[in-house]
Design a protein around this motif. Sequence first.
Motif, PDB file in Angstrom:
ATOM      1  N   VAL A   1      14.319   7.762  28.182  1.00 24.96           N
ATOM      2  CA  VAL A   1      14.866   6.474  28.032  1.00 24.96           C
ATOM      3  C   VAL A   1      13.887   6.343  28.884  1.00 24.96           C
ATOM      4  CG1 VAL A   1      15.465   4.185  27.613  1.00 24.96           C
ATOM      5  CG2 VAL A   1      16.570   6.733  26.380  1.00 24.96           C
ATOM      6  N   LEU A   2      14.892   6.347  30.545  1.00 23.88           N
ATOM      7  CA  LEU A   2      14.381   6.003  31.531  1.00 23.88           C
ATOM      8  C   LEU A   2      13.526   5.737  31.928  1.00 23.88           C
ATOM      9  CD1 LEU A   2      17.861   7.368  33.404  1.00 23.88           C
ATOM     10  CD2 LEU A   2      17.270   5.131  33.328  1.00 23.88           C
ATOM     11  N   ALA A   3      12.680   7.205  31.756  1.00 23.24           N
ATOM     12  CA  ALA A   3      11.219   7.806  32.151  1.00 23.24           C
ATOM     13  C   ALA A   3      10.184   6.052  31.687  1.00 23.24           C
ATOM     14  CB  ALA A   3      10.882   8.706  31.955  1.00 23.24           C
ATOM     15  N   GLU A   4      10.025   5.649  30.119  1.00 21.09           N
ATOM     16  CA  GLU A   4       9.335   5.601  29.693  1.00 21.09           C
ATOM     17  C   GLU A   4       9.737   3.027  30.732  1.00 21.09           C
ATOM     18  OE1 GLU A   4       7.524   4.790  27.550  1.00 21.09           O
ATOM     19  OE2 GLU A   4       8.187   7.529  27.230  1.00 21.09           O
TER      20      GLU A   4
ATOM     21  N   LYS B   1      22.754   5.137  36.816  1.00 20.31           N
ATOM     22  CA  LYS B   1      21.256   5.765  36.975  1.00 20.31           C
ATOM     23  C   LYS B   1      20.183   4.414  36.308  1.00 20.31           C
ATOM     24  CE  LYS B   1      22.668  10.230  36.164  1.00 20.31           C
ATOM     25  NZ  LYS B   1      22.816  11.309  35.202  1.00 20.31           N
ATOM     26  N   LEU B   2      20.332   3.660  35.040  1.00 20.83           N
ATOM     27  CA  LEU B   2      19.695   2.755  35.038  1.00 20.83           C
ATOM     28  C   LEU B   2      19.275   2.091  35.793  1.00 20.83           C
ATOM     29  CD1 LEU B   2      17.765   0.866  32.589  1.00 20.83           C
ATOM     30  CD2 LEU B   2      20.484   0.782  31.480  1.00 20.83           C
ATOM     31  N   GLN B   3      20.329   1.095  36.933  1.00 16.97           N
ATOM     32  CA  GLN B   3      20.596   0.548  37.394  1.00 16.97           C
ATOM     33  C   GLN B   3      19.838   0.843  38.901  1.00 16.97           C
ATOM     34  OE1 GLN B   3      21.643  -2.765  37.392  1.00 16.97           O
ATOM     35  NE2 GLN B   3      23.455  -3.346  36.192  1.00 16.97           N
ATOM     36  N   GLU B   4      19.567   1.500  38.905  1.00 21.22           N
ATOM     37  CA  GLU B   4      18.913   2.811  40.234  1.00 21.22           C
ATOM     38  C   GLU B   4      17.425   2.569  40.083  1.00 21.22           C
ATOM     39  OE1 GLU B   4      21.001   6.335  41.223  1.00 21.22           O
ATOM     40  OE2 GLU B   4      22.143   5.141  42.179  1.00 21.22           O
TER      41      GLU B   4
ATOM     42  N   SER C   1      11.422  -0.169  39.970  1.00 18.01           N
ATOM     43  CA  SER C   1      10.647   0.069  39.516  1.00 18.01           C
ATOM     44  C   SER C   1       9.474  -1.090  40.362  1.00 18.01           C
ATOM     45  CB  SER C   1      11.209  -0.441  38.130  1.00 18.01           C
ATOM     46  OG  SER C   1      11.701   0.430  37.273  1.00 18.01           O
ATOM     47  N   ILE C   2       8.548  -0.498  40.251  1.00 20.48           N
ATOM     48  CA  ILE C   2       7.352  -2.510  41.054  1.00 20.48           C
ATOM     49  C   ILE C   2       6.401  -2.580  39.528  1.00 20.48           C
ATOM     50  CG2 ILE C   2       5.873  -1.877  41.994  1.00 20.48           C
ATOM     51  CD1 ILE C   2       6.623   0.573  43.933  1.00 20.48           C
TER      52      ILE C   2
END
Length: 59
Positions: free
Chosen positions: A21-24, A44-47, A52-53
Amino acid sequence: MILPGSSALFILVRNAQPEKVLAELTDVKGKVLRTSLSPEQEKKLQEALADSILPSQHS
């Protein structure tokens, strides 16, 4: 709070691997307003979102 001109993304995930999910979400920049994730998973999600760019910022 969601400001005018901004948007929100609601994601409901069941029976998925958090890493996939994070990869997406690699091109999504934002912040988590509410979650049922564990504190470790939320971190982990917040990070991932903070790192992200936006596509328009790629050079």
